[in-house]
Motif scaffolding. Structure first.
Motif, short mmCIF file in Angstrom:
data_model
loop_
_atom_site.label_atom_id
_atom_site.label_comp_id
_atom_site.label_asym_id
_atom_site.label_seq_id
_atom_site.Cartn_x
_atom_site.Cartn_y
_atom_site.Cartn_z
N MET A 1 0.84 -0.54 -0.19
CA MET A 1 0.10 0.29 -0.15
C MET A 1 0.57 1.65 -0.14
O MET A 1 0.51 1.96 -0.41
N TYR A 2 1.97 0.86 0.55
CA TYR A 2 2.63 2.49 1.01
C TYR A 2 3.09 2.56 -0.33
O TYR A 2 3.62 3.85 -0.16
N TYR A 3 3.87 1.16 -1.01
CA TYR A 3 4.98 1.76 -2.39
C TYR A 3 4.00 2.21 -3.60
O TYR A 3 3.95 2.78 -4.19
N ALA A 4 2.79 1.92 -3.19
CA ALA A 4 1.35 2.54 -4.61
C ALA A 4 1.39 3.81 -3.82
O ALA A 4 0.65 4.29 -4.50
N ILE A 5 1.18 4.47 -2.55
CA ILE A 5 1.00 5.75 -2.33
C ILE A 5 1.93 6.73 -3.63
O ILE A 5 1.92 7.91 -3.86
N ILE A 6 2.99 5.95 -3.23
CA ILE A 6 4.62 6.82 -3.65
C ILE A 6 4.33 6.71 -5.10
O ILE A 6 5.16 8.05 -5.37
N ALA A 7 4.15 5.80 -5.59
CA ALA A 7 4.18 6.07 -7.00
C ALA A 7 3.15 7.05 -7.34
O ALA A 7 3.29 7.61 -8.57
N LEU A 8 1.91 6.40 -6.87
CA LEU A 8 0.84 8.27 -6.98
C LEU A 8 1.40 9.70 -6.94
O LEU A 8 1.46 10.01 -7.30
N ILE A 9 2.09 9.68 -5.94
CA ILE A 9 2.71 11.30 -5.81
C ILE A 9 3.82 11.17 -6.63
O ILE A 9 4.15 12.25 -7.10
N LEU A 10 4.72 10.01 -7.60
CA LEU A 10 5.51 10.66 -8.22
C LEU A 10 4.25 11.11 -9.84
O LEU A 10 5.08 11.91 -10.29
N LEU B 1 -1.95 13.21 -0.64
CA LEU B 1 -1.27 11.03 -0.51
C LEU B 1 -0.12 11.07 0.31
O LEU B 1 0.22 10.56 0.77
N SER B 2 0.54 12.71 0.14
CA SER B 2 2.04 12.77 1.12
C SER B 2 1.42 12.41 2.69
O SER B 2 1.91 11.24 3.31
N LEU B 3 0.48 12.89 2.93
CA LEU B 3 -0.35 12.67 4.94
C LEU B 3 -0.42 11.50 4.48
O LEU B 3 -0.67 10.63 5.53
N GLY B 4 -1.08 10.72 3.42
CA GLY B 4 -1.59 9.61 3.31
C GLY B 4 -0.60 8.62 3.74
O GLY B 4 -0.52 7.01 4.32
N SER B 5 0.66 8.78 2.95
CA SER B 5 1.98 8.13 3.34
C SER B 5 2.61 8.03 5.00
O SER B 5 3.05 6.63 5.18
N TYR B 6 2.93 8.89 5.33
CA TYR B 6 3.09 9.19 6.76
C TYR B 6 2.57 8.05 7.33
O TYR B 6 2.65 7.92 8.20
N VAL C 1 -0.14 5.92 6.69
CA VAL C 1 0.28 4.05 6.21
C VAL C 1 1.22 3.65 6.75
O VAL C 1 1.90 1.89 7.28
N ALA C 2 2.33 4.07 6.61
CA ALA C 2 3.81 4.24 7.05
C ALA C 2 3.99 3.68 8.45
O ALA C 2 4.77 2.56 8.94
N HIS D 1 3.73 5.96 12.40
CA HIS D 1 5.09 6.40 12.90
C HIS D 1 5.12 6.56 14.39
O HIS D 1 5.01 7.52 15.14
N ALA D 2 4.57 5.14 14.53
CA ALA D 2 4.45 4.72 16.16
C ALA D 2 6.07 5.11 16.76
O ALA D 2 6.94 4.84 16.06
N PRO D 3 6.90 5.73 17.99
CA PRO D 3 7.38 5.23 18.41
C PRO D 3 7.96 3.90 18.16
O PRO D 3 9.90 4.00 18.18
N SER D 4 8.11 2.91 18.64
CA SER D 4 8.40 1.74 18.80
C SER D 4 8.57 1.23 17.39
O SER D 4 9.53 -0.26 17.32
N GLY D 5 8.52 1.68 16.36
CA GLY D 5 8.37 1.12 14.82
C GLY D 5 9.70 1.05 14.72
O GLY D 5 10.86 0.97 15.36
N PRO D 6 10.46 0.27 13.58
CA PRO D 6 12.05 0.52 13.61
C PRO D 6 13.37 1.88 13.34
O PRO D 6 12.03 3.09 13.07
N VAL D 7 13.98 2.05 13.58
CA VAL D 7 14.60 2.71 13.69
C VAL D 7 15.22 3.50 12.09
O VAL D 7 15.75 2.11 11.58
#
Length: 120
Positions: free
Chosen positions: A1-10, A67-72, A74-75, A77-83
């Motif tokens: 889903m994240y990559y589809a949003i990035i493709a739409l942004i491009l 779409l930029s806010l949507g990618s944020y 979808v990706a 933004h929890a602090p316990s996520g990956p570094v």
């Protein structure tokens, strides 16, 4: 889903830049270059072409922001996520030593021990 949003942004970025390049309020932009002798401007009229390009510009710009806010979102933004960077990872691993005794008012603060910097 994240990559589809990035493709739409491009895609929207490319379309937005084409629309912005096509318009010129003085009438000398790329919109007069399309077709034989500016057929697009003659067919719809200069005012209507400018209105269409302005509406497309606003639409693409709003779509890009959404779409930029949507990618944020979808990706994640929890602090316990990956570094995401080595600097952030080192900052999370660094422990600041606590002082053992409270400092009396007016007394000089004790020197804090300095941790050695790890070699790369």
């Amino acid at each position: 889903m994240y990559y589809a949003i990035i493709a739409l942004i491009l895609v929207i970025c490319v379309l937005l830049s084409l629309v912005v390049l096509a318009q010129n309020p003085k009438g000398g932009g790329l919109s007069s270059q399309f077709g034989a002798g500016g057929g697009a401007a003659q067919m719809m009229g200069v005012k209507r072409t400018g209105d269409l390009l302005e509406k497309l510009t606003w639409g693409f710009a709003i779509g890009l922001m959404v779409l930029s806010l949507g990618s944020y979102v979808v990706a994640g933004h929890a602090p316990s996520g990956p570094v995401r960077s080595i600097n952030q990872q080192r900052a999370l691993e660094t422990r600041i030593p606590a002082t053992s005794a409270p400092v009396a008012p007016g007394a000089p603060a004790p020197a804090a021990p300095v941790a050695p910097v790890p070699a790369n």
